[in-house]
Write a protein that holds these residues in place. Structure first.
Motif, PDB file in Angstrom:
ATOM      1  N   GLU A   1      33.325 -25.954  -1.061  1.00 17.15           N
ATOM      2  CA  GLU A   1      32.725 -25.129  -0.018  1.00 17.15           C
ATOM      3  C   GLU A   1      31.659 -25.939   0.719  1.00 17.15           C
ATOM      4  O   GLU A   1      31.049 -26.838   0.148  1.00 17.15           O
TER       5      GLU A   1
ATOM      6  N   SER B   1      35.845 -22.941   2.179  1.00 19.84           N
ATOM      7  CA  SER B   1      34.999 -22.101   3.026  1.00 19.84           C
ATOM      8  C   SER B   1      33.954 -22.933   3.742  1.00 19.84           C
ATOM      9  O   SER B   1      33.331 -23.806   3.141  1.00 19.84           O
TER      10      SER B   1
ATOM     11  N   THR C   1      30.592 -22.050   5.951  1.00 15.31           N
ATOM     12  CA  THR C   1      29.680 -21.051   6.502  1.00 15.31           C
ATOM     13  C   THR C   1      28.629 -21.787   7.306  1.00 15.31           C
ATOM     14  O   THR C   1      28.052 -22.756   6.819  1.00 15.31           O
TER      15      THR C   1
ATOM     16  N   TRP D   1      15.413 -14.306   0.193  1.00 13.47           N
ATOM     17  CA  TRP D   1      16.764 -13.888  -0.240  1.00 13.47           C
ATOM     18  C   TRP D   1      17.826 -14.820   0.328  1.00 13.47           C
ATOM     19  O   TRP D   1      18.825 -15.101  -0.339  1.00 13.47           O
TER      20      TRP D   1
ATOM     21  N   GLY E   1      20.160 -17.215  -1.846  1.00 14.28           N
ATOM     22  CA  GLY E   1      21.614 -17.106  -1.699  1.00 14.28           C
ATOM     23  C   GLY E   1      22.241 -18.479  -1.531  1.00 14.28           C
ATOM     24  O   GLY E   1      23.245 -18.815  -2.183  1.00 14.28           O
TER      25      GLY E   1
ATOM     26  N   GLU F   1      22.360 -20.274  -4.721  1.00 12.02           N
ATOM     27  CA  GLU F   1      23.456 -19.805  -5.573  1.00 12.02           C
ATOM     28  C   GLU F   1      24.776 -20.458  -5.145  1.00 12.02           C
ATOM     29  O   GLU F   1      25.576 -20.886  -5.989  1.00 12.02           O
ATOM     30  N   GLY F   2      24.992 -20.538  -3.832  1.00 12.90           N
ATOM     31  CA  GLY F   2      26.205 -21.192  -3.333  1.00 12.90           C
ATOM     32  C   GLY F   2      26.281 -22.653  -3.756  1.00 12.90           C
ATOM     33  O   GLY F   2      27.343 -23.151  -4.146  1.00 12.90           O
TER      34      GLY F   2
ATOM     35  N   ILE G   1      17.587  -7.334   8.639  1.00 14.69           N
ATOM     36  CA  ILE G   1      18.695  -8.293   8.531  1.00 14.69           C
ATOM     37  C   ILE G   1      19.789  -7.854   9.489  1.00 14.69           C
ATOM     38  O   ILE G   1      20.360  -6.778   9.350  1.00 14.69           O
TER      39      ILE G   1
ATOM     40  N   LEU H   1      22.235 -13.224  11.094  1.00 14.29           N
ATOM     41  CA  LEU H   1      23.367 -14.014  10.628  1.00 14.29           C
ATOM     42  C   LEU H   1      24.404 -13.966  11.733  1.00 14.29           C
ATOM     43  O   LEU H   1      25.120 -12.977  11.889  1.00 14.29           O
TER      44      LEU H   1
ATOM     45  N   TYR I   1      39.044 -16.650  -0.615  1.00 11.93           N
ATOM     46  CA  TYR I   1      37.630 -16.834  -0.929  1.00 11.93           C
ATOM     47  C   TYR I   1      36.762 -16.351   0.234  1.00 11.93           C
ATOM     48  O   TYR I   1      37.101 -16.542   1.403  1.00 11.93           O
TER      49      TYR I   1
ATOM     50  N   PRO J   1      32.286 -16.165   1.065  1.00 10.38           N
ATOM     51  CA  PRO J   1      31.015 -16.672   0.505  1.00 10.38           C
ATOM     52  C   PRO J   1      30.195 -15.575  -0.162  1.00 10.38           C
ATOM     53  O   PRO J   1      29.304 -14.997   0.441  1.00 10.38           O
ATOM     54  N   VAL J   2      30.488 -15.344  -1.425  1.00  7.38           N
ATOM     55  CA  VAL J   2      29.842 -14.267  -2.166  1.00  7.38           C
ATOM     56  C   VAL J   2      28.335 -14.494  -2.258  1.00  7.38           C
ATOM     57  O   VAL J   2      27.548 -13.538  -2.263  1.00  7.38           O
ATOM     58  N   TRP J   3      27.901 -15.764  -2.296  1.00  6.18           N
ATOM     59  CA  TRP J   3      26.464 -16.071  -2.381  1.00  6.18           C
ATOM     60  C   TRP J   3      25.699 -15.487  -1.193  1.00  6.18           C
ATOM     61  O   TRP J   3      24.555 -15.053  -1.332  1.00  6.18           O
ATOM     62  N   LEU J   4      26.346 -15.463  -0.013  1.00  4.17           N
ATOM     63  CA  LEU J   4      25.672 -14.959   1.176  1.00  4.17           C
ATOM     64  C   LEU J   4      25.486 -13.445   1.070  1.00  4.17           C
ATOM     65  O   LEU J   4      24.405 -12.914   1.344  1.00  4.17           O
TER      66      LEU J   4
ATOM     67  N   ARG K   1      25.509 -11.661  -1.676  1.00  6.56           N
ATOM     68  CA  ARG K   1      24.553 -11.362  -2.751  1.00  6.56           C
ATOM     69  C   ARG K   1      23.128 -11.580  -2.263  1.00  6.56           C
ATOM     70  O   ARG K   1      22.212 -10.869  -2.640  1.00  6.56           O
ATOM     71  N   GLY K   2      22.950 -12.625  -1.437  1.00  9.97           N
ATOM     72  CA  GLY K   2      21.628 -12.875  -0.866  1.00  9.97           C
ATOM     73  C   GLY K   2      21.177 -11.706  -0.001  1.00  9.97           C
ATOM     74  O   GLY K   2      20.045 -11.234  -0.123  1.00  9.97           O
ATOM     75  N   ILE K   3      22.079 -11.225   0.852  1.00  7.36           N
ATOM     76  CA  ILE K   3      21.737 -10.069   1.695  1.00  7.36           C
ATOM     77  C   ILE K   3      21.393  -8.873   0.811  1.00  7.36           C
ATOM     78  O   ILE K   3      20.408  -8.162   1.061  1.00  7.36           O
TER      79      ILE K   3
ATOM     80  N   GLU L   1      20.121  -8.880  -2.102  1.00  7.81           N
ATOM     81  CA  GLU L   1      18.771  -9.070  -2.640  1.00  7.81           C
ATOM     82  C   GLU L   1      17.709  -8.702  -1.600  1.00  7.81           C
ATOM     83  O   GLU L   1      16.720  -8.054  -1.910  1.00  7.81           O
ATOM     84  N   GLY L   2      17.966  -9.127  -0.351  1.00  2.51           N
ATOM     85  CA  GLY L   2      17.039  -8.788   0.729  1.00  2.51           C
ATOM     86  C   GLY L   2      16.916  -7.277   0.915  1.00  2.51           C
ATOM     87  O   GLY L   2      15.824  -6.747   1.124  1.00  2.51           O
TER      88      GLY L   2
END
Lengths: 410, 410
Positions: free
Chosen positions: A38, A65, A67, A93, A97, A100-101, B40, B69, B89, B91-94, B96-98, B100-101
């Motif tokens: 990624e 991916s 981004t 956040w 994030g 984490e990626g 956000i 974003l 796939y 980007p799950v990290w993004l 998850r970040g949102i 958290e925010g």
């Protein structure tokens, strides 16, 4: 933003070959993206014309991916004009994030397109507070970045082009600056990737040779300048390619013409006439001259911009000392553009330089008790030129030529 | 992307008053941003001309941070053309970040600017796989969103404008669609915020009145259509403003002209002549007619696009049943634009409608054993028009007029 976004399209078309080649360089040599890896990019909004070929190239290599976190300078400006709570906050956040990626295996590419105009008129203390909040918020990201293949590359924004070529219309300024960036990054050479591979091999060899000589000091001299720098204990010579903790070998800075290492904070002595103007935000510092005593600046002179420079190096004790030295041939590709880029990503690669302030942690084998320099500042100042000589001095006092007439001896 | 980005600037200047008013509506009534609350935003790259006044308005209200974003449709396209690993796939990290925010207190605003052209030529199964991966990756964000003040509002992209007005040059198409969106969202009224406050009060009163009547069925009839819908057990009437779990009252959809609720999956009977064409991606379904038996579609006819519609409602059992009903005056502000927007955010607000497929969970007091409808699909179909009548039928069989000649009776 003063620049009409319409011109971006013209530039995109005009510069499409250069942007495509720069994108390929970033993906294949900069981050050296691995199959299925990624990619997390950040870039200014204007840089879509580079980000799109980046994504195409990344997916063509099998990335799962891409981004891009586009940064809108207008929103940065709104933020800087915001409340006290706004100034002291950054979106932690988002950086967590990204971290984490990265921990999950992503590579990181930062496209840096300065937009100096948005800072004009913003009080320095507001910029400093926002900067400090951002540094706090992005700590987790920085830590995660250090373990993966990452890289930084430039993008010519209208605002930056106008700063470099204030006398030109924006479209022309943008064209001139892109041409210089393309030249400095070799992307319009007949075979840019091969040119990079050759260049990086040479840099790596130079870096390893410097490491193996085990110099304790470097001495810069040209008849006027006579500066002795003491290298930090446990210093590492850096430059060329880097193998990240995840095992991927990439190039962290595009362009890349320098080898550099960390200095002992108290180990600088002598005098230096800096060879190129120094751009500090909107201020140009010219004909800067410095004398060092006990490692610290004792005398400073400049024909222009002295007050701004003095204010910056007064911000903490380490800012008055040197923390880094970088060696660059006086005839580097970036130097050959004959452009003062007003941005360290390029200007560092145009001439040998020293930095006031913080030592680069990447150039130290360990961070504790190394007597390298610490500061919140890091200001690169160019002293290299075509008749500068550099000697390396061993712990037993032998002086060995490193550069002669601006060129490396080995 | 076919549209030259240069036209965005012209549109931004031409539409600056409308964009500023839409931004203020989103911030002050849509998310109803609280002092110091973070915001956000997500938006297409083209929408900077709306995002910037949004940020200005948010900071003026004391927001501590606005992050946008930006989504680049060209990157979505590259992703859809990517490898199998890429398709599965997101980007799950993004996300998850949102999440958290949002958990830390941020509000959420999604600016939706459809760009139908990027999907043209992409095989449907690739779109479905990418969609499914995105749905999985954004689950944490969806859960966190449900607890905070959030809203969705439209932005006119060049691609969307050309789809709605294919016979016009893009600049003109964009102008025509913006004019319709501004009209439908009332933002160019003399006092748009007051117009919204009045409209939302009326919607809230209508929603509460429908709830208190405790209808079991709704009946749509006009001499040709005669459709009986059974409301889901424990259904809630929604529409107007919503108080989120964090206590902030906002409006989740701009424009907002409807009251809606969930249907019992097996409870539909009768026949319906749909009153407006249905846009499914690039395909237009016209003169759609349906008959229901045992709650499920038994007969389908259309003068155009029937196959596409049949394929979609064949995707699962619930897609052949109705899951939602929305009531909208035939003379709503959106209807008065006389534009088929080809987008549910607008078209839902132009006429009363039913949806094939999934029932809205927000319109159910509990999700278990409610016999509402379940499906991966949700397709809004408009049946309202100026001579449609709607009755509500109580559990004891009393029929009470709800709409007459396209207008609400109470």
């Amino acid at each position: 933003m003063t620049q009409p976004e319409g011109t971006v399209v013209a530039a995109e078309l005009e510069f499409a070959p250069g942007l495509a080649a720069l994108a390929e360089l970033c993906v294949t040599r900069g981050v050296n993206l691995q199959p299925q890896q990624e990619l997390i990019v950040s870039a200014p909004l204007e840089a879509a014309g580079l980000v799109r070929p980046l994504a195409r190239c990344a997916y063509a290599r099998g990335s799962k991916s891409v981004t891009c976190l586009y940064e809108d300078p207008a929103l940065v400006r709104e933020h800087l004009a915001g409340s006290a709570e706004a100034l002291d906050y950054a979106p932690v956040w988002l950086h967590r994030g990204i971290a984490e990626g990265l921990r999950a295996g992503a590579a990181r590419l930062r496209i840096v397109g300065p937009y100096p105009d948005i800072l004009s008129g913003v009080p320095a203390d507001r910029i400093a507070r926002a900067h400090s909040a951002l540094a706090d918020a992005s700590r987790a990201e920085e830590a995660a970045s250090s373990a993966v293949n990452w890289s930084v590359a430039p993008f010519v924004t209208g605002s930056w082009a106008k700063q470099v070529f204030p006398g030109e219309a924006e479209e022309q300024a943008r064209r001139m600056l892109w041409n210089a960036v393309f030249q400095g990054t070799r992307v319009l050479d007949a075979d840019p990737l091969q040119a990079w591979d050759t260049g990086i091999r040479a840099l790596n060899a130079r870096r390893d040779a410097l490491q193996s000589r085990g110099f304790r000091y470097l001495r810069f001299f040209d008849g006027r300048t006579d500066l002795r720098l003491e290298l930090a204990e446990g210093h590492r010579w850096m430059g060329g390619s880097v193998v990240a903790k995840n095992g991927v070998e990439g190039i962290r800075s595009i362009p890349c013409e320098e080898v550099f290492t960390a200095l002992r904070g108290n180990g600088t002595a002598g005098r230096v006439f800096f060879s190129r103007p120094l751009a500090l935000g909107g201020v140009l510092v010219e004909d800067l001259y410095a004398e060092f005593e006990h490692g610290s600046v004792a005398t400073l002179r400049a024909s222009r911009g002295l007050e701004t420079f003095e204010r910056l190096i007064a911000s903490d004790e380490g800012a008055r000392r040197l923390g880094e030295v970088g060696l660059v041939p006086a005839f580097s590709r970036v130097a050959s553009t004959d452009v003062l880029f007003r941005n360290p990503l390029l200007d560092r690669n145009a001439a040998s330089h020293v930095a006031f302030g913080q030592s680069p942690s990447s150039a130290l084998q360990r961070l504790e008790h190394c007597a390298a320099n610490e500061s919140a500042m890091h200001i690169d100042c160019m002293l290299g030129h075509p008749s500068m000589q550099v000697d390396g001095i061993t712990p037993t006092g032998n002086a060995i030529p490193v550069m002669r007439e601006g060129a490396f001896v080995f």
